[in-house]
Design an enzyme around this catalytic site. Structure first.
Site, PDB file in Angstrom:
ATOM      1  CE  LYS A 248       1.626   5.977   4.980  1.00  0.00           C
ATOM      2  NZ  LYS A 248       0.466   5.722   3.870  1.00  0.00           N
ATOM      3  CD  GLU A 337      -3.484  -2.065  -9.552  1.00  0.00           C
ATOM      4  OE1 GLU A 337      -3.010  -1.011  -8.985  1.00  0.00           O
ATOM      5  OE2 GLU A 337      -2.757  -3.121  -9.598  1.00  0.00           O
ATOM      6  NE  ARG A 365       0.846  -2.213 -11.644  1.00  0.00           N
ATOM      7  CZ  ARG A 365       1.708  -2.461 -10.558  1.00  0.00           C
ATOM      8  NH1 ARG A 365       0.932  -2.208  -9.345  1.00  0.00           N
ATOM      9  NH2 ARG A 365       3.000  -2.941 -10.333  1.00  0.00           N
TER      10      ARG A 365
END
Length: 593
Positions: A248, A337, A365
């Site tokens: 990244k 979640e 969610r």
């Protein structure tokens, strides 16, 4: 003629005309282009830099847009957008009326599936692949690119479980960089780390056990290797899985060294990578998330039953403060979640005091878990909903505008919205004292209005609103931090007009302060409700329901987010757009006066 290859590429067809030996040069140019724009216009940086070679290779080997490419989350899709006919407008990314910071079907035929939340790519791409089989499109390819943090989510595993027993023409690419927004966590992350250290483990992995043709790990920055492997996999039928290792922030040293900060660094020097810090003094109001984080540590140090939970957002929610100070009682559960909510419920059954911090848009969610695992059992979980209301440049996928509406219908649930940082602090204090019901505390992204916010704790009476300013004719009822828009409204009125306008901070969406509401409906000729959430089913709707139930016929004008999805832009721009800015509130007041 320009020497830059990128200048002559508008769509992937142009890319596919290049000889393979020129692709590394194109990768360097694409990386520089992203850095040049994002350094000035801001946005998500590290993820897109990390997949430059992968992006080029995918569009080079596959016949996009006929072959369908799905990017999970979409943080990493900047290179994809630049190569798919949006290079000339990329500078409008995440701005009002500009292109979205995430893949968006209405924006381009190359964006096959809209994303913004994680872990949806496998299910979506599988759905496309099955549809192609049904339609007889046997040559059509379907590719899902998903990160190592996202693949640990439950929905991703549901998709893998189904795909493994189909003959769908599906290729899943695992972009493994060991980080989402914060470093990846959990047993899956540990497993992937071991695979990278000992490639022999790849022969016995869970993906192969799920009937996928597994390849990897492959260096995601080695273009020849990527091209070769993608070409080979393109010819194989059925579900396939390619494990790609990337870095990244690749190509910008600072972004590689500090991957968390450079996920979305703001403005920075494109040559050195140094972030151009905004001037912040000790006199500036704090971020709401930091008030939450510091207050939680302060409370947890005195109450040993307090635990903190976040699904993959320790930095964004500032739970990182508790993770540093009291690590044994602070949990990052990854992008999960649903698990976060039910984990909190389980802890609550054993007498712990769980503060479950989830962005408003992500709590959607886990709606079933909020209802069945928490509210139905009346467990005193404390939900802290960060990023409530309009959040700005992340746009429609991230605005936290539905929480009051979707939570208000749930029995047993208390819903509170602080008007300022001190109120947030005091409600957190009140909640941990031992409420008999679960509570949701919603607060916005960004800075508040109270520089001197560290004040002694005060208990808040549940279900009580408060008068901010008295008046004679019109009552403005606000919920949450949008209350700050009222002062500019009053400043634009004459003294006589000011005297006629009252302002009430109702504090609770549920339970409503019915005693106060009776007084308001008797005293005033008209009411205005103001919320930074959806009008349909929200706070204003609750006031209208109260009026109808009690026979009040005085006009109630509801200001809030209208019944459509709001795009990206600065918060003040979007408030203007949906008519909850001080200017629009003043217009309503003047009409009623």
């Amino acid at each position: 003629m320009s020497k830059k290859l990128l200048d002559h590429i508008t769509v992937p067809e142009d890319l596919r005309r290049l000889p393979t030996e020129q692709l590394p040069q194109l990768a360097a140019e694409l990386r520089d282009f992203i850095i040049d724009i994002v350094s000035v216009k801001e946005g998500h940086l590290g993820a897109s830099l990390g997949v430059v070679e992968l992006t080029i290779a995918l569009h080079y080997i596959f016949n996009t847009p006929y072959d369908q490419l799905v990017w999970d989350v979409g943080h990493q899709a900047y290179g994809h957008k630049i190569l798919t006919d949006r290079k000339d407008i990329f500078h409008t990314n995440r701005q009002l009326d500009g292109i979205s910071g995430f893949p968006k079907r209405g924006e381009s035929i190359y964006d096959t599936f809209g994303t913004g939340h994680s872990s949806t790519s496998i299910s979506a791409a599988l759905g496309m692949a099955i549809a192609s089989k049904i339609k007889g499109e046997t040559e059509k390819q379907h590719v899902a690119v998903i990160g190592d943090a996202s693949i640990a989510s439950g929905m991703a595993f549901e998709g893998l479980n189904h795909a493994g027993v189909t003959n769908a023409n599906l290729l899943i690419i695992l972009n493994d960089n060991a980080i989402g927004i914060d470093p990846s966590v959990g047993a899956v992350k540990e497993y992937l780390t071991q695979v990278k250290k000992n490639r022999k483990l790849a022969r016995y992995n869970i993906i192969k056990a799920l009937n996928f043709d597994y390849t990897g790990p492959v260096d995601g920055h080695d273009l020849p290797a990527l091209l070769q492997e993608l070409s080979r996999l393109k010819k194989i039928e059925g579900p396939k899985f390619l494990h790609v290792i990337t870095t990244k922030g690749k190509g910008l040293r600072k972004a590689e060294e500090d991957q968390v900060r450079y996920h979305a660094p703001g403005k920075f020097n494109k040559s050195t990578g140094e972030i151009i810090a905004r001037a912040v003094s000790e006199k500036d109001p704090p971020k709401y998330q930091d008030v939450f984080g510091h207050t939680l540590v302060e409370l947890a140090e005195k109450n040993e039953k307090i635990v903190g939970i976040t699904p993959a957002m320790p930095t964004g929610s500032s739970l990182k403060f508790m993770m540093e100070a009291i690590p044994e009682r602070a949990f990052d559960v990854g992008i999960a979640e649903q698990h976060a909510v039910t984990l909190a419920a389980g802890m609550a059954t054993q007498g712990l005091v769980p503060f479950c911090n989830i962005y408003s848009t992500f709590l959607q969610r886990a709606y079933d878990q909020v209802i069945h695992d928490v509210a139905l059992q009346d467990l005193p979980v404390i939900f802290c909903l960060d990023r409530a209301g309009i959040v700005g440049e992340d746009g429609a996928t991230h605005h936290g505008v539905f929480d009051m509406a979707y939570l208000r219908c749930i029995p047993n649930l208390i819903i509170y919205a602080p008007a300022n940082e001190t109120d947030l602090r005091n409600m957190m204090y009140t909640a941990q004292l031992g409420l008999p019901h679960p509570v949701a505390i919603r607060y916005p992204r960004g800075r508040g209005i109270t520089p001197e916010w560290r004040k002694p704790f005060a208990e808040i009476e549940i279900g009580r609103g408060k008068m901010i300013k008295n008046g004679t004719t019109i009552a403005i009822l606000t919920i949450g931090s949008i209350a700050k828009n009222i002062q500019p409204v009053l400043e634009g009125l004459t003294e006589d007009q000011k005297d006629r306008v009252a302002h009430y901070d109702m504090q609770f969406v549920k339970p409503l302060d019915e005693s106060l509401l009776h007084k308001i409906f008797v005293q005033f000729t008209a009411l205005i409700t103001l919320e930074d959430g959806c009008v349909a089913g929200g706070f204003g709707s609750a006031i209208l329901e109260f009026a109808a139930a009690n026979g009040y016929t005085k006009p109630v004008h509801c200001l809030g987010v209208p019944d459509h999805f709001v795009g990206q832009g600065k918060v003040n721009e979007l408030q203007e757009l949906v008519h909850i800015s001080p200017e629009h509130i003043r217009e309503m007041v003047m009409k009623l006066l």
